[in-house]
Design a protein around this motif. Sequence first.
Motif, short mmCIF file in Angstrom:
data_model
loop_
_atom_site.label_atom_id
_atom_site.label_comp_id
_atom_site.label_asym_id
_atom_site.label_seq_id
_atom_site.Cartn_x
_atom_site.Cartn_y
_atom_site.Cartn_z
N LEU A 207 0.86 -1.18 0.00
CA LEU A 207 0.00 0.00 0.00
C LEU A 207 0.89 1.23 0.00
CD1 LEU A 207 -3.06 0.81 0.15
CD2 LEU A 207 -2.64 1.28 2.57
N GLU A 208 0.88 1.97 -1.10
CA GLU A 208 1.77 3.13 -1.26
C GLU A 208 1.16 4.35 -0.57
OE1 GLU A 208 3.94 1.92 -5.48
OE2 GLU A 208 2.41 3.49 -5.47
N LEU A 209 1.68 4.65 0.60
CA LEU A 209 1.17 5.76 1.41
C LEU A 209 1.98 7.04 1.22
CD1 LEU A 209 0.70 3.69 4.70
CD2 LEU A 209 -1.12 4.50 3.21
N PHE A 210 2.81 7.08 0.17
CA PHE A 210 3.78 8.17 0.04
C PHE A 210 3.49 9.11 -1.12
CE2 PHE A 210 5.75 4.22 -1.70
CZ PHE A 210 5.68 4.53 -3.06
N HIS A 211 2.26 9.23 -1.55
CA HIS A 211 1.96 10.11 -2.68
C HIS A 211 1.43 11.48 -2.26
CE1 HIS A 211 2.75 7.07 -5.73
NE2 HIS A 211 2.08 6.20 -4.98
N GLY A 212 1.50 11.78 -0.97
CA GLY A 212 1.09 13.10 -0.49
C GLY A 212 2.15 14.14 -0.75
N PRO A 213 1.92 15.37 -0.31
CA PRO A 213 2.83 16.48 -0.64
C PRO A 213 4.24 16.34 -0.09
CG PRO A 213 1.13 17.16 0.92
CD PRO A 213 0.73 15.83 0.42
N THR A 214 4.44 15.59 1.01
CA THR A 214 5.79 15.42 1.54
C THR A 214 6.26 13.97 1.47
OG1 THR A 214 5.23 15.07 3.89
CG2 THR A 214 5.37 17.35 3.12
N LEU A 215 5.57 13.16 0.67
CA LEU A 215 6.01 11.80 0.34
C LEU A 215 6.05 10.87 1.56
CD1 LEU A 215 9.01 12.86 -1.94
CD2 LEU A 215 6.65 12.41 -2.65
N SER A 216 5.13 11.07 2.49
CA SER A 216 5.12 10.28 3.71
C SER A 216 3.70 9.91 4.11
CB SER A 216 5.78 11.07 4.86
OG SER A 216 5.48 10.49 6.11
N PHE A 217 3.56 8.77 4.79
CA PHE A 217 2.25 8.38 5.31
C PHE A 217 1.74 9.38 6.34
CE2 PHE A 217 4.77 6.90 8.82
CZ PHE A 217 3.92 6.74 9.90
N LYS A 218 2.62 10.21 6.87
CA LYS A 218 2.21 11.16 7.90
C LYS A 218 1.50 12.38 7.34
CE LYS A 218 5.68 9.51 11.11
NZ LYS A 218 6.79 9.80 12.03
N ASP A 219 1.45 12.50 6.01
CA ASP A 219 0.75 13.62 5.41
C ASP A 219 -0.71 13.66 5.80
OD1 ASP A 219 2.70 15.10 3.97
OD2 ASP A 219 2.76 13.55 2.42
N ALA A 220 -1.38 12.52 5.80
CA ALA A 220 -2.81 12.49 6.10
C ALA A 220 -3.08 13.01 7.51
CB ALA A 220 -3.37 11.09 5.93
N GLY A 221 -2.34 12.49 8.49
CA GLY A 221 -2.56 12.92 9.87
C GLY A 221 -2.23 14.38 10.09
N ALA A 222 -1.14 14.85 9.47
CA ALA A 222 -0.74 16.25 9.63
C ALA A 222 -1.76 17.18 8.99
CB ALA A 222 0.65 16.46 9.04
N ARG A 223 -2.20 16.83 7.78
CA ARG A 223 -3.19 17.67 7.09
C ARG A 223 -4.52 17.66 7.85
NH1 ARG A 223 -2.15 18.73 1.70
NH2 ARG A 223 -4.21 18.17 0.92
N PHE A 224 -4.89 16.51 8.36
CA PHE A 224 -6.13 16.40 9.12
C PHE A 224 -6.06 17.30 10.37
CE2 PHE A 224 -9.20 14.53 12.01
CZ PHE A 224 -10.23 14.13 11.17
N MET A 225 -4.95 17.24 11.07
CA MET A 225 -4.80 18.05 12.28
C MET A 225 -4.87 19.54 11.98
SD MET A 225 -1.62 18.08 14.97
CE MET A 225 -1.63 19.19 16.39
N SER A 226 -4.21 19.97 10.89
CA SER A 226 -4.18 21.40 10.57
C SER A 226 -5.56 21.93 10.18
CB SER A 226 -3.18 21.66 9.43
OG SER A 226 -3.65 21.13 8.20
N ARG A 227 -6.44 21.07 9.72
CA ARG A 227 -7.80 21.47 9.36
C ARG A 227 -8.78 21.25 10.49
NH1 ARG A 227 -4.42 20.52 5.61
NH2 ARG A 227 -4.67 21.15 3.45
#
Length: 432
Positions: free
Chosen positions: A98-118
């Motif tokens: 499961l490729e979790l690295f297609h977000g803006p900073t190439l990390s699975f942590k993008d989803a959690g960080a973006r979710f928190m900021s919103r």
Amino acid sequence: MLFHSTNGKTRGVTFPTAIVNGLAEDGGLFMPAGMPPLPSAFFRNIPEMSLQEIGYVVCNTLLGDLLSSGEIKSIVDDSLDFPVPLREMKSSKGIYVLELFHGPTLSFKDAGARFMSRLLPALFPDVHGRTVLLATSGDSGGALADSFKDSPDTRVIVLFPRGELSRQQIAMFCNRPNVTAVEVGGTFDDCQALVKQALLDKELNTAQPLTSGNSINLARQFPSIIYYFHAYARAKEIAPDSGKVVMSVPCGNLGNLAAALMAKKMGLPVDRFIGANNANDTFVEYLQTGGLRPRRALMTLARAMDVGNPSNLARIIDLYGGDLDSLRRDVVGVAFTDRDIIQTMREIYQSEGYVFGPQTATAYRALQGNLTSDEVGVAMATGHPAKFPQAVMEAIGHTSTPPPQLDGLNLLSPPAVKIPPTKSALARVILR
């Protein structure tokens, strides 16, 4: 939904209070009294559901008493606006990545960080001037810096261990005007300890209110639960006649595995998980002996997993009520050396032309030889290989092609503030 501390002294805390404080007053991590189950109809329809649709159902179940359905849908859709594909590995029958690295900073942590900021402005629309404090072993810093780039009234302070991050990783959070990068003369565990000390310092928080940006904050961790339902959905979509599903998770601070086990408690029909460690095998040892023996982290090629005292183990223990036998039924722990990881990266590149990052290779290797004929395995690919040039070079003889997110990245980043691993030194940075 009310929350308690993993240390047992703090109880009856609301979700907004839990995420603002980050840590409980007794030093523990916040946990819900129980994970709410998802309806059976959800699992009947899940193979046809998109990532965003799955995310909405999960988040509405968790946060529906705090936000409207429209607010939740907007946050989920905005946070998960990048693909998360499941890739079949042809050289190993029944194993997918499961490729979790297609977000803006190439990390699975993008989803959690973006979710928190919103999520923060949705829960606290009248609060301005936030300070988010976090320790990073590579990916969290870039993900948080990018997520809060359009929030000029939010200051992000990123602590990272001296000499342990690549120049690409450092550059991803050093070039933001609202980010202060702090290079600590110590390990990731030292950085994490400083963050916890600052969060618990009442005098410091009175002068400059702080919240945690690490996975110790549930606003960061809850979104990772979505990945596991999505992984199950895609596995059932691609292989509808498959029997049991096994998921392999690369483990460092154990936030990702804790989210996986929370998904299991919500009804995710996964047969078992594999917790894959590198040489920093604190979690594997805990599963084997029941004893927790934190130690100074060793530096390996899988840098994002170099944690000797994983904070989220407290969450996992709490989730299972301290029942080690029950945890062992759901999770198997394995550990690999740098040599094992490099060998796996090399073999996959030679057989498929596919480049693994070291964390992904660790999770993939944990599935090899550990599946029965009626099982499908999914390895979590948590970071893009281009972010780990040293490991990739050692494995295949050249670095991987950088994706667009790294194009034009200024590797001559502004210098970080250098401090010793002391709370007084960090306090001066926070208050300046």
